[in-house]
Motif scaffolding. Structure first.
Motif, PDB file in Angstrom:
ATOM      1  N   VAL A  96       0.865  -1.185   0.000  1.00 41.11           N
ATOM      2  CA  VAL A  96       0.000   0.000   0.000  1.00 41.11           C
ATOM      3  C   VAL A  96       0.897   1.228   0.000  1.00 41.11           C
ATOM      4  N   ASP A  97       0.685   2.120  -0.983  1.00 40.70           N
ATOM      5  CA  ASP A  97       1.461   3.351  -1.100  1.00 40.70           C
ATOM      6  C   ASP A  97       0.493   4.527  -1.093  1.00 40.70           C
ATOM      7  N   VAL A  98       0.736   5.497  -0.199  1.00 34.00           N
ATOM      8  CA  VAL A  98      -0.136   6.657  -0.062  1.00 34.00           C
ATOM      9  C   VAL A  98       0.675   7.889  -0.417  1.00 34.00           C
ATOM     10  N   GLY A  99       0.156   8.736  -1.298  1.00 32.46           N
ATOM     11  CA  GLY A  99       0.868   9.962  -1.637  1.00 32.46           C
ATOM     12  C   GLY A  99       0.312  10.622  -2.874  1.00 32.46           C
ATOM     13  N   MET A 100       1.089  11.551  -3.391  1.00 32.18           N
ATOM     14  CA  MET A 100       0.679  12.322  -4.559  1.00 32.18           C
ATOM     15  C   MET A 100       0.839  11.477  -5.822  1.00 32.18           C
ATOM     16  N   LYS A 101      -0.214  11.450  -6.612  1.00 34.43           N
ATOM     17  CA  LYS A 101      -0.201  10.803  -7.914  1.00 34.43           C
ATOM     18  C   LYS A 101      -0.749  11.825  -8.899  1.00 34.43           C
ATOM     19  N   GLY A 102       0.122  12.602  -9.488  1.00 37.45           N
ATOM     20  CA  GLY A 102      -0.341  13.661 -10.372  1.00 37.45           C
ATOM     21  C   GLY A 102      -0.810  14.845  -9.549  1.00 37.45           C
ATOM     22  N   ALA A 103      -1.994  15.355  -9.833  1.00 41.23           N
ATOM     23  CA  ALA A 103      -2.522  16.531  -9.140  1.00 41.23           C
ATOM     24  C   ALA A 103      -3.300  16.167  -7.885  1.00 41.23           C
ATOM     25  N   GLN A 105      -4.148  13.344  -4.432  1.00 41.65           N
ATOM     26  CA  GLN A 105      -3.580  12.347  -3.538  1.00 41.65           C
ATOM     27  C   GLN A 105      -4.362  11.053  -3.678  1.00 41.65           C
ATOM     28  N   ALA A 106      -3.654   9.950  -3.671  1.00 40.51           N
ATOM     29  CA  ALA A 106      -4.322   8.672  -3.882  1.00 40.51           C
ATOM     30  C   ALA A 106      -3.625   7.575  -3.092  1.00 40.51           C
ATOM     31  N   ILE A 107      -4.340   6.484  -2.945  1.00 34.19           N
ATOM     32  CA  ILE A 107      -3.815   5.275  -2.314  1.00 34.19           C
ATOM     33  C   ILE A 107      -3.679   4.233  -3.410  1.00 34.19           C
ATOM     34  N   LEU A 108      -2.487   3.713  -3.571  1.00 33.69           N
ATOM     35  CA  LEU A 108      -2.229   2.685  -4.576  1.00 33.69           C
ATOM     36  C   LEU A 108      -1.982   1.370  -3.849  1.00 33.69           C
ATOM     37  N   VAL A 109      -2.828   0.393  -4.097  1.00 36.71           N
ATOM     38  CA  VAL A 109      -2.681  -0.936  -3.506  1.00 36.71           C
ATOM     39  C   VAL A 109      -2.317  -1.865  -4.643  1.00 36.71           C
ATOM     40  N   GLN A 110      -1.182  -2.561  -4.507  1.00 36.79           N
ATOM     41  CA  GLN A 110      -0.743  -3.413  -5.608  1.00 36.79           C
ATOM     42  C   GLN A 110      -0.078  -4.687  -5.100  1.00 36.79           C
TER      43      GLN A 110
END
Length: 148
Positions: A96-103, A105-110
């Motif tokens: 799980v990665d939390v932070g800025m994704k472009g403009a 903020q998002a949570i990326l679970v992979q």
């Protein structure tokens, strides 16, 4: 001297044996092909679908916990909370990665080639969020009014 009598050769037994070997070999080849196909179609496909939807749920849960913590965050001071997420999904680990994704903020679970991106609702424009974790053990969200 006896005359040599030639009788027709009976090849029926050999013919049936060859037929049995050819048919059995063909069926065995089809069985091997089916083993690879069944694994990909009936096991990994549904497991990947399950993992994707579980990742979306995990991302939504982490987003909710972050928003809830930031709603009660003090103007001066710190606050932290621990939370638990599943250790694995469909028998595989994830990140799980939390932070800025472009403009935004998002949570990326992979995990592997399956990934899910969930927006952090409500605080994206006012508070900066960053960090990462895995499913193993307890996880922590920390807020400090001075920043990190």
């Amino acid at each position: 001297m006896r005359p040599c009598i030639t009788e027709p050769v009976n090849e029926e037994g050999v013919t049936r044996l060859m037929e049995y070997v050819i048919v059995s070999g063909g069926l065995l080849l089809l069985m091997v092909v089916m083993m690879f196909t069944v694994n990909a179609v009936f096991m990994e496909g549904p497991a990947d679908t399950l993992r994707y939807h579980a990742f979306v749920d995990i991302g939504n849960g982490v987003s909710t916990r972050i928003v809830d913590l930031y709603v009660i965050a003090p103007a001066n001071g710190t606050i932290e909370t621990k939370f638990d997420i599943p250790d694995d999904v469909a028998g595989k680990d994830y990140f799980v990665d939390v932070g800025m994704k472009g403009a935004s903020q998002a949570i990326l679970v992979q995990g592997g080639d399956i990934r899910s991106r969930v927006a952090i609702a409500g605080i994206g424009a006012t508070k900066g969020v960053s960090g990462n974790t895995t499913g193993a053990g307890w996880n922590m969200i920390q807020y400090d009014s001075k920043g990190f």
